[in-house]
Design a protein around this motif. Structure first.
Motif, short mmCIF file in Angstrom:
data_model
loop_
_atom_site.label_atom_id
_atom_site.label_comp_id
_atom_site.label_asym_id
_atom_site.label_seq_id
_atom_site.Cartn_x
_atom_site.Cartn_y
_atom_site.Cartn_z
N THR A 84 -1.11 -0.78 -6.98
CA THR A 84 -0.17 -1.49 -7.85
C THR A 84 1.28 -1.22 -7.47
O THR A 84 2.17 -1.95 -7.90
N THR A 85 1.51 -0.18 -6.66
CA THR A 85 2.87 0.11 -6.19
C THR A 85 2.85 0.58 -4.73
O THR A 85 1.88 1.18 -4.27
N ILE A 86 3.94 0.30 -4.04
CA ILE A 86 4.23 0.84 -2.71
C ILE A 86 5.72 1.16 -2.70
O ILE A 86 6.53 0.33 -3.12
N SER A 87 6.04 2.35 -2.23
CA SER A 87 7.43 2.83 -2.20
C SER A 87 8.11 2.69 -3.56
O SER A 87 9.29 2.35 -3.65
N GLY A 88 7.34 2.91 -4.61
CA GLY A 88 7.88 2.88 -5.96
C GLY A 88 8.11 1.48 -6.53
O GLY A 88 8.56 1.35 -7.66
N GLN A 89 7.80 0.44 -5.76
CA GLN A 89 7.99 -0.93 -6.23
C GLN A 89 6.63 -1.54 -6.60
O GLN A 89 5.61 -1.21 -6.01
N SER A 90 6.64 -2.45 -7.53
CA SER A 90 5.42 -3.07 -8.02
C SER A 90 4.90 -4.10 -7.01
O SER A 90 5.60 -5.05 -6.66
N PHE A 91 3.69 -3.88 -6.55
CA PHE A 91 2.96 -4.81 -5.68
C PHE A 91 1.50 -4.72 -6.07
O PHE A 91 0.92 -3.63 -6.04
N ASN A 92 0.90 -5.83 -6.44
CA ASN A 92 -0.51 -5.80 -6.81
C ASN A 92 -1.40 -6.21 -5.65
O ASN A 92 -1.55 -7.38 -5.34
N ASN A 93 -1.96 -5.19 -4.97
CA ASN A 93 -3.03 -5.35 -3.99
C ASN A 93 -2.65 -5.97 -2.65
O ASN A 93 -3.46 -5.99 -1.74
N LEU A 94 -1.44 -6.49 -2.50
CA LEU A 94 -1.00 -7.07 -1.24
C LEU A 94 0.50 -6.88 -1.11
O LEU A 94 1.25 -7.17 -2.05
N ALA A 95 0.93 -6.38 0.06
CA ALA A 95 2.36 -6.15 0.27
C ALA A 95 2.72 -6.33 1.74
O ALA A 95 1.88 -6.26 2.61
#
Length: 186
Positions: free
Chosen positions: A174-185
């Motif tokens: 749900t997050t990458i590098s503290g930012q919200s991303f759901n399952n794909l980034a």
């Protein structure tokens, strides 16, 4: 007729330079004993017996730099030598590269090679002796983790794709590098 008849599931297929590399949960393929990874003729399905890394458990993912194969999965040994869930082998013979040993503490589900680095995704929280949650960038020669690449996704990475100077990651996060991303980034 192409019918290698694998004795178990196949999880990864890589076509490279006139050969087909397959990884999975099989112990025989093409009528030959091959543990979890094999090199096949893509037309006939005949097994290349000179290639035999002999993984101890499931091979989930395969990538190449053109000279080596990087393999990831559930295994803890390659040809009897300890390699926890990630290894580098010779593309022709399957011989283990003795200097590459990142030692992931949990499963490796995705690998992709790009420009001297191998990107690794999975359910691990340490790799190459350092804390890396689910996603890491390793030097493809040494296996050492890139100290500046710490995206820290919130959970497991299952797929990777590199395109146009960007790494795409898919998984259960749900997050990458503290930012919200759901399952794909990206």
């Amino acid at each position: 007729v192409f019918n290698p008849n694998a004795s178990g599931s196949v999880y990864s297929i890589l076509a490279y330079n006139g050969s087909l590399y397959v990884g999975g949960d099989f112990v025989t393929i093409g009528g030959q004993a091959m543990n979890k990874i094999a090199k096949l003729d893509p037309v006939t399905g005949v097994v290349d017996l000179a290639f035999d890394p002999n993984a101890s458990s499931r091979v989930q993912t395969i990538a190449t730099d053109g000279t080596h194969l990087f393999i990831g999965g559930y295994f803890t040994t390659i040809d009897g030598t300890t390699r926890n869930r990630i290894a580098k082998v010779d593309i022709a013979t399957g011989a283990l590269d003795a200097t590459f040993n990142p030692n992931a503490n949990q499963l490796v589900d995705a690998l992709i090679y790009h420009n001297g680095s191998i990107y690794v995704g999975g359910s691990f929280t340490t790799i190459s002796g350092v804390s890396r949650n689910y996603l890491a960038k390793l030097d493809a020669t040494t296996g050492v983790a890139d100290p500046s690449f710490i995206p820290n996704p919130s959970s497991t990475i299952y797929s990777l794709f590199y395109y146009n100077d960007a790494l795409y990651v898919g998984g259960y996060f749900t997050t990458i590098s503290g930012q919200s991303f759901n399952n794909l980034a990206k």
